[in-house]
Design a protein around this motif. Structure first.
Motif, PDB file in Angstrom:
ATOM      1  N   PRO A   1     -68.467  10.553 -61.748  1.00 39.89           N
ATOM      2  CA  PRO A   1     -67.609  10.769 -60.584  1.00 39.89           C
ATOM      3  C   PRO A   1     -67.832  12.107 -59.884  1.00 39.89           C
ATOM      4  CG  PRO A   1     -66.330  10.969 -62.610  1.00 39.89           C
ATOM      5  CD  PRO A   1     -67.670  10.464 -62.985  1.00 39.89           C
ATOM      6  N   ARG A   2     -68.395  13.077 -60.597  1.00 41.54           N
ATOM      7  CA  ARG A   2     -68.685  14.357 -59.963  1.00 41.54           C
ATOM      8  C   ARG A   2     -70.064  14.320 -59.275  1.00 41.54           C
ATOM      9  NH1 ARG A   2     -66.364  16.748 -64.842  1.00 41.54           N
ATOM     10  NH2 ARG A   2     -64.354  17.743 -64.379  1.00 41.54           N
ATOM     11  N   ALA A   3     -71.087  13.800 -59.971  1.00 46.13           N
ATOM     12  CA  ALA A   3     -72.443  13.775 -59.411  1.00 46.13           C
ATOM     13  C   ALA A   3     -72.541  12.784 -58.253  1.00 46.13           C
ATOM     14  CB  ALA A   3     -73.450  13.419 -60.498  1.00 46.13           C
ATOM     15  N   MET A   4     -71.900  11.618 -58.392  1.00 55.35           N
ATOM     16  CA  MET A   4     -71.896  10.628 -57.321  1.00 55.35           C
ATOM     17  C   MET A   4     -70.457  10.509 -56.822  1.00 55.35           C
ATOM     18  SD  MET A   4     -73.640   6.816 -57.244  1.00 55.35           S
ATOM     19  CE  MET A   4     -72.401   5.990 -58.235  1.00 55.35           C
ATOM     20  N   GLU A   5     -70.125  11.393 -55.876  1.00 55.74           N
ATOM     21  CA  GLU A   5     -68.740  11.550 -55.431  1.00 55.74           C
ATOM     22  C   GLU A   5     -68.438  10.639 -54.239  1.00 55.74           C
ATOM     23  OE1 GLU A   5     -65.891  14.915 -53.261  1.00 55.74           O
ATOM     24  OE2 GLU A   5     -68.060  15.218 -53.525  1.00 55.74           O
ATOM     25  N   VAL A   6     -67.336   9.909 -54.360  1.00 53.41           N
ATOM     26  CA  VAL A   6     -66.800   9.140 -53.232  1.00 53.41           C
ATOM     27  C   VAL A   6     -65.667   9.966 -52.633  1.00 53.41           C
ATOM     28  CG1 VAL A   6     -65.731   6.989 -52.494  1.00 53.41           C
ATOM     29  CG2 VAL A   6     -67.408   6.970 -54.344  1.00 53.41           C
ATOM     30  N   ARG A   7     -65.789  10.279 -51.343  1.00 55.52           N
ATOM     31  CA  ARG A   7     -64.809  11.143 -50.681  1.00 55.52           C
ATOM     32  C   ARG A   7     -64.245  10.432 -49.452  1.00 55.52           C
ATOM     33  NH1 ARG A   7     -66.488  17.202 -48.987  1.00 55.52           N
ATOM     34  NH2 ARG A   7     -66.893  17.226 -51.244  1.00 55.52           N
ATOM     35  N   ILE A   8     -62.912  10.586 -49.297  1.00 52.37           N
ATOM     36  CA  ILE A   8     -62.225  10.018 -48.141  1.00 52.37           C
ATOM     37  C   ILE A   8     -61.636  11.168 -47.328  1.00 52.37           C
ATOM     38  CG2 ILE A   8     -60.319   8.553 -47.368  1.00 52.37           C
ATOM     39  CD1 ILE A   8     -60.692   6.883 -49.882  1.00 52.37           C
ATOM     40  N   THR A   9     -61.897  11.132 -46.031  1.00 53.98           N
ATOM     41  CA  THR A   9     -61.426  12.189 -45.129  1.00 53.98           C
ATOM     42  C   THR A   9     -60.739  11.562 -43.921  1.00 53.98           C
ATOM     43  OG1 THR A   9     -63.553  12.241 -43.980  1.00 53.98           O
ATOM     44  CG2 THR A   9     -63.269  13.781 -45.809  1.00 53.98           C
ATOM     45  N   SER A  10     -59.949  12.402 -43.246  1.00 49.87           N
ATOM     46  CA  SER A  10     -59.345  12.036 -41.968  1.00 49.87           C
ATOM     47  C   SER A  10     -59.523  13.238 -41.041  1.00 49.87           C
ATOM     48  CB  SER A  10     -57.859  11.700 -42.138  1.00 49.87           C
ATOM     49  OG  SER A  10     -57.277  11.375 -40.892  1.00 49.87           O
ATOM     50  N   GLY A  11     -60.503  13.134 -40.146  1.00 50.77           N
ATOM     51  CA  GLY A  11     -60.858  14.296 -39.348  1.00 50.77           C
ATOM     52  C   GLY A  11     -61.474  15.342 -40.254  1.00 50.77           C
ATOM     53  N   SER A  12     -60.944  16.562 -40.217  1.00 52.98           N
ATOM     54  CA  SER A  12     -61.424  17.637 -41.090  1.00 52.98           C
ATOM     55  C   SER A  12     -60.612  17.738 -42.370  1.00 52.98           C
ATOM     56  CB  SER A  12     -61.372  18.985 -40.348  1.00 52.98           C
ATOM     57  OG  SER A  12     -60.038  19.262 -39.932  1.00 52.98           O
ATOM     58  N   ASP A  13     -59.660  16.856 -42.570  1.00 58.40           N
ATOM     59  CA  ASP A  13     -58.779  16.899 -43.734  1.00 58.40           C
ATOM     60  C   ASP A  13     -59.400  16.102 -44.887  1.00 58.40           C
ATOM     61  OD1 ASP A  13     -56.684  17.256 -45.434  1.00 58.40           O
ATOM     62  OD2 ASP A  13     -55.236  16.052 -44.298  1.00 58.40           O
ATOM     63  N   ARG A  14     -59.598  16.761 -45.993  1.00 55.21           N
ATOM     64  CA  ARG A  14     -60.114  16.098 -47.200  1.00 55.21           C
ATOM     65  C   ARG A  14     -58.940  15.424 -47.901  1.00 55.21           C
ATOM     66  NH1 ARG A  14     -60.738  17.578 -52.623  1.00 55.21           N
ATOM     67  NH2 ARG A  14     -62.686  16.916 -53.655  1.00 55.21           N
TER      68      ARG A  14
ATOM     69  N   TRP B   1     -59.065  12.514 -50.318  1.00 51.61           N
ATOM     70  CA  TRP B   1     -59.209  12.048 -51.703  1.00 51.61           C
ATOM     71  C   TRP B   1     -60.662  12.140 -52.127  1.00 51.61           C
ATOM     72  CZ3 TRP B   1     -61.722   7.720 -53.906  1.00 51.61           C
ATOM     73  CH2 TRP B   1     -61.353   7.423 -55.219  1.00 51.61           C
ATOM     74  N   SER B   2     -60.891  12.397 -53.447  1.00 52.06           N
ATOM     75  CA  SER B   2     -62.244  12.497 -53.977  1.00 52.06           C
ATOM     76  C   SER B   2     -62.248  12.090 -55.441  1.00 52.06           C
ATOM     77  CB  SER B   2     -62.784  13.925 -53.840  1.00 52.06           C
ATOM     78  OG  SER B   2     -64.015  14.063 -54.528  1.00 52.06           O
ATOM     79  N   THR B   3     -63.304  11.400 -55.854  1.00 51.63           N
ATOM     80  CA  THR B   3     -63.451  11.022 -57.263  1.00 51.63           C
ATOM     81  C   THR B   3     -63.761  12.250 -58.130  1.00 51.63           C
ATOM     82  OG1 THR B   3     -65.804  10.544 -56.901  1.00 51.63           O
ATOM     83  CG2 THR B   3     -64.261   8.708 -56.688  1.00 51.63           C
ATOM     84  N   ALA B   4     -64.143  13.370 -57.494  1.00 47.63           N
ATOM     85  CA  ALA B   4     -64.480  14.577 -58.262  1.00 47.63           C
ATOM     86  C   ALA B   4     -63.240  15.359 -58.665  1.00 47.63           C
ATOM     87  CB  ALA B   4     -65.405  15.466 -57.454  1.00 47.63           C
ATOM     88  N   ASP B   5     -62.066  14.992 -58.148  1.00 48.56           N
ATOM     89  CA  ASP B   5     -60.834  15.704 -58.481  1.00 48.56           C
ATOM     90  C   ASP B   5     -60.247  15.147 -59.785  1.00 48.56           C
ATOM     91  OD1 ASP B   5     -61.055  17.217 -56.196  1.00 48.56           O
ATOM     92  OD2 ASP B   5     -59.748  15.922 -55.011  1.00 48.56           O
ATOM     93  N   CYS B   6     -59.802  16.082 -60.639  1.00 50.07           N
ATOM     94  CA  CYS B   6     -59.087  15.751 -61.874  1.00 50.07           C
ATOM     95  C   CYS B   6     -59.856  14.754 -62.739  1.00 50.07           C
ATOM     96  CB  CYS B   6     -57.681  15.189 -61.557  1.00 50.07           C
ATOM     97  SG  CYS B   6     -56.628  16.371 -60.660  1.00 50.07           S
ATOM     98  N   VAL B   7     -61.098  15.056 -62.990  1.00 52.37           N
ATOM     99  CA  VAL B   7     -61.919  14.205 -63.841  1.00 52.37           C
ATOM    100  C   VAL B   7     -61.706  14.621 -65.294  1.00 52.37           C
ATOM    101  CG1 VAL B   7     -64.268  13.497 -64.420  1.00 52.37           C
ATOM    102  CG2 VAL B   7     -63.617  13.873 -62.036  1.00 52.37           C
ATOM    103  N   SER B   8     -61.402  13.674 -66.145  1.00 52.80           N
ATOM    104  CA  SER B   8     -61.217  13.974 -67.558  1.00 52.80           C
ATOM    105  C   SER B   8     -62.552  13.857 -68.285  1.00 52.80           C
ATOM    106  CB  SER B   8     -60.198  13.000 -68.177  1.00 52.80           C
ATOM    107  OG  SER B   8     -60.657  11.669 -68.029  1.00 52.80           O
TER     108      SER B   8
END
Length: 228
Positions: A145-158, A160-167
């Motif tokens: 989830p960190r190396a291959m990150e899926v990120r969702i944005t709205s304009g310049s606002d980040r 959601w990301s799969t790299a956040d809070c990875v156990s």
């Protein structure tokens, strides 16, 4: 008859004959001289002059001889100075199976639920991530989830990301066979994510969002969707 008279008449006759011979010789010489002087002039001479090539005429110039003459005189354009040819670069080492995949051998793609799908109510957006090895041999890649990150944005606002809070380590190394896609599906719970791992993250507001997969220098095409 008087002897003196005979002697005198004979003398006159003698000198007359001598003068006649002299005059005849002079006439012959004059005629010959005139013939020589006038023989070269006239129509016949002119015709010979016209038929015979003029000595002063300029001869035709042969282009080949002219070029050779120019080269011999050193006026031709100088030939380029030969330069040292570059040394051939050593051939690249063939790739061995199991080595890390090179970016140029990977194709990354993200697929959503349709073309700009709309998720109303509590429907959760879903995505399908594919990674394909186009290299000559099998290679390995980290698809965590960190190396291959899926990120969702709205304009310049980040959002959601799969790299956040990875156990755990967050790594997942896979062997990618040539032409066989690695497929990963995921669903977004419509909540924001952050690095501080909040217990109750806020929900995303209705609007237009953009999803993208990032993997090193690779970027997938953007997927646009809407929340209602």
């Amino acid at each position: 008859m008087d002897p003196d008279t005979v002697r005198g008449d004979g003398g006159d006759i003698y000198w007359r004959r001598r003068m006649s011979v002299l005059v005849a010789v002079l006439v012959v010489v004059a005629v010959v001289a005139w013939a020589c002087s006038s023989g070269g002039s006239g129509p016949e001479r002119e015709s010979r002059a016209q038929s015979s090539p003029s000595v002063s005429a300029t001869p035709a110039v042969d282009p080949l001889l002219s070029g050779l003459r120019t080269l011999a005189m050193g006026t031709a354009s100088p030939s380029p100075t030969p330069t040292a040819s570059p040394k051939p670069s050593p051939s690249a080492r063939p790739k061995r199976p199991g080595e890390p995949c090179a970016d140029e051998d990977l194709v990354l793609h993200l697929q959503g639920g349709g073309k700009e799908p709309i998720y109303a109510g509590g429907a959760r957006p879903s995505f399908l991530v594919t990674l394909v090895n186009t290299g000559p041999v099998m290679c390995t890649a980290d698809v965590g989830p960190r190396a291959m990150e899926v990120r969702i944005t709205s304009g310049s606002d980040r959002i959601w990301s799969t790299a956040d809070c990875v156990s755990g380590e967050g790594t997942d190394v896979k062997q990618l066979q040539r032409g066989v896609p690695y497929v990963r599906s995921l669903e977004w719970d419509r909540r924001r994510s952050s690095s501080d791992c909040r217990a109750t993250p806020p929900s995303a507001l209705p609007g237009t969002y953009v999803a993208m997969v990032r993997m090193g220098k690779l970027r997938s095409p953007k997927g646009v969707f809407h929340l209602r």
